[in-house]
Design an enzyme around this catalytic site. Structure first.
Site, short mmCIF file in Angstrom:
data_model
loop_
_atom_site.label_atom_id
_atom_site.label_comp_id
_atom_site.label_asym_id
_atom_site.label_seq_id
_atom_site.Cartn_x
_atom_site.Cartn_y
_atom_site.Cartn_z
N PRO A 10 1.16 -1.32 -0.25
CA PRO A 10 -0.14 0.03 0.26
C PRO A 10 1.02 1.22 -0.23
O PRO A 10 2.13 1.16 0.46
CB PRO A 10 -0.88 -0.15 1.73
CG PRO A 10 -0.33 -1.00 2.27
CD PRO A 10 0.46 -2.07 0.87
N ASN A 11 0.28 1.92 -0.45
CA ASN A 11 0.12 3.70 -1.23
C ASN A 11 2.41 3.80 -1.80
O ASN A 11 2.53 4.87 -2.11
CB ASN A 11 0.89 4.29 0.74
CG ASN A 11 -0.23 4.25 1.65
OD1 ASN A 11 -0.92 5.09 0.99
ND2 ASN A 11 -0.38 3.84 2.61
N ARG A 18 5.08 10.72 -2.86
CA ARG A 18 5.02 11.02 -1.57
C ARG A 18 6.34 10.80 0.01
O ARG A 18 7.19 10.03 -0.57
CB ARG A 18 4.98 8.83 -1.14
CG ARG A 18 4.77 8.57 0.47
CD ARG A 18 4.53 6.97 -0.31
NE ARG A 18 4.39 6.68 1.35
CZ ARG A 18 4.54 5.21 1.94
NH1 ARG A 18 4.81 4.60 1.45
NH2 ARG A 18 4.15 4.63 3.28
N TYR A 23 11.83 8.54 0.76
CA TYR A 23 11.26 7.61 0.07
C TYR A 23 12.52 7.91 -1.25
O TYR A 23 11.95 7.37 -2.61
CB TYR A 23 9.86 7.34 -0.62
CG TYR A 23 9.61 6.43 0.87
CD1 TYR A 23 9.51 5.68 1.18
CD2 TYR A 23 8.18 7.19 2.08
CE1 TYR A 23 9.19 5.29 2.67
CE2 TYR A 23 7.54 6.58 2.44
CZ TYR A 23 8.06 5.55 3.49
OH TYR A 23 7.59 4.71 4.16
N ASN A 73 8.29 -5.99 -0.96
CA ASN A 73 8.14 -5.17 -0.56
C ASN A 73 6.79 -4.40 0.26
O ASN A 73 5.73 -3.88 -0.79
CB ASN A 73 8.05 -3.08 -1.12
CG ASN A 73 8.29 -2.09 0.21
OD1 ASN A 73 8.23 -2.04 1.32
ND2 ASN A 73 8.68 -1.24 -0.35
N ALA A 76 3.42 -0.44 4.70
CA ALA A 76 2.53 -1.29 5.99
C ALA A 76 1.62 -2.48 6.49
O ALA A 76 2.83 -2.28 7.57
CB ALA A 76 1.83 0.48 6.39
N GLU A 100 12.17 -9.26 1.46
CA GLU A 100 11.29 -8.33 1.92
C GLU A 100 12.47 -7.62 1.18
O GLU A 100 13.83 -7.49 2.00
CB GLU A 100 11.46 -8.46 2.98
CG GLU A 100 10.38 -7.74 4.09
CD GLU A 100 10.76 -7.52 5.79
OE1 GLU A 100 10.51 -8.71 6.22
OE2 GLU A 100 10.45 -6.88 6.11
N HIS A 102 13.02 -3.12 2.02
CA HIS A 102 12.60 -1.77 2.30
C HIS A 102 13.34 -0.26 1.60
O HIS A 102 14.86 -0.56 2.03
CB HIS A 102 12.34 -1.56 4.18
CG HIS A 102 11.17 -2.43 4.24
ND1 HIS A 102 9.42 -2.43 4.72
CD2 HIS A 102 12.11 -3.46 5.14
CE1 HIS A 102 10.06 -3.75 4.78
NE2 HIS A 102 10.60 -4.54 5.43
N ARG A 109 13.18 4.72 12.10
CA ARG A 109 12.10 5.40 12.25
C ARG A 109 10.92 5.31 13.26
O ARG A 109 11.39 4.82 14.51
CB ARG A 109 11.25 4.99 11.12
CG ARG A 109 12.60 5.14 9.95
CD ARG A 109 11.55 5.39 8.48
NE ARG A 109 10.24 6.07 8.30
CZ ARG A 109 9.41 6.20 6.94
NH1 ARG A 109 9.86 4.53 6.21
NH2 ARG A 109 7.96 6.25 7.07
N ARG A 113 7.47 0.60 12.94
CA ARG A 113 8.05 -0.27 11.84
C ARG A 113 9.14 -0.71 12.76
O ARG A 113 9.77 -1.42 11.60
CB ARG A 113 8.86 1.50 11.48
CG ARG A 113 7.21 2.22 10.92
CD ARG A 113 7.68 3.08 9.82
NE ARG A 113 7.14 4.65 9.65
CZ ARG A 113 6.29 4.31 8.87
NH1 ARG A 113 5.81 3.56 8.05
NH2 ARG A 113 5.44 5.58 8.51
C1 DQA Z 1 8.31 1.11 3.62
C2 DQA Z 1 8.61 1.35 5.30
C3 DQA Z 1 7.46 1.07 5.63
O1 DQA Z 1 6.98 1.12 7.32
C4 DQA Z 1 6.01 1.78 5.46
O2 DQA Z 1 4.82 1.19 5.80
C5 DQA Z 1 6.01 1.72 3.62
C6 DQA Z 1 7.17 1.59 2.96
C7 DQA Z 1 9.39 1.24 3.49
O3 DQA Z 1 9.81 1.19 2.09
O4 DQA Z 1 10.74 1.87 3.60
O5 DQA Z 1 4.91 1.78 3.03
O6 DQA Z 1 8.19 -0.70 3.44
#
Ligand code: DQA
Length: 145
Positions: A10-11, A18, A23, A73, A76, A100, A102, A109, A113
């Site tokens: 998501p997002n 964003r 990011y 990835n 959240a 996995e 990120h 952070r 997280r």
């Molecule tokens: C993320 C880190 C997560 O905590 C966050 O919710 C994201 C992006 C990252 O790529 O750094 O949406 O996965």
């Protein structure tokens, strides 16, 4: 040729606009271009994004059924989705690599997280290197195949 599924939660469709301080300013299309170039003739990159937990789980089932390595990835969902964890476990228990990734370093952070419910069933975890987290994961996945 091997296909690598690059799945984004998501997002992450909003990359580019964003929180660019966290990011970066590049979007998912730029990420796809980078990975396709890195993979060259060694792998086909299938990059997808969804805000929907059920969709992400279905894509992991697809990875199991087609024996396709995964770069994930979970965004959240990383921090609380046991459904996604169980689906990721099916991938790695089938002997299929799942890395996995990120973009940021979640451990540097907010406290919420710092927990990943995915890491314990992943083949490996790469975090904190921006889009290079995905590129390093691709190297690992191609190396494992
Ligand atoms: C993320 C880190 C997560 O905590 C966050 O919710 C994201 C992006 C990252 O790529 O750094 O949406 O996965």
């Amino acid at each position: 040729m091997t296909t690598v599924l690059v799945l984004n939660g998501p997002n992450l469709s909003r990359l580019g606009s964003r929180e660019p301080d966290v990011y970066g300013s590049q979007d998912l299309d730029a990420l796809r271009t980078l990975l396709v170039a890195d993979a060259a003739d060694r792998a086909t990159i299938e990059l997808r994004q969804t805000d929907d937990e059920a969709q992400l789980i279905r894509w992991l089932h697809e990875a199991v059924d087609s024996s396709t390595p995964v770069i994930l990835n979970p965004a959240a969902f990383t921090h609380y989705s046991y459904g996604l964890r169980d689906a990721a476990a099916m991938v790695t228990k089938a002997g299929i690599p799942l890395v996995e990734v990120h973009i940021s370093n979640p451990h540097a952070r907010e406290t919420f997280r710092h927990t990943s419910v995915i890491s314990g069933v992943a083949t490996g975890v790469i975090a904190g290197f921006g889009f290079d987290s995905y590129r390093l994961a691709l190297r690992a996945v191609i190396g494992l195949n």
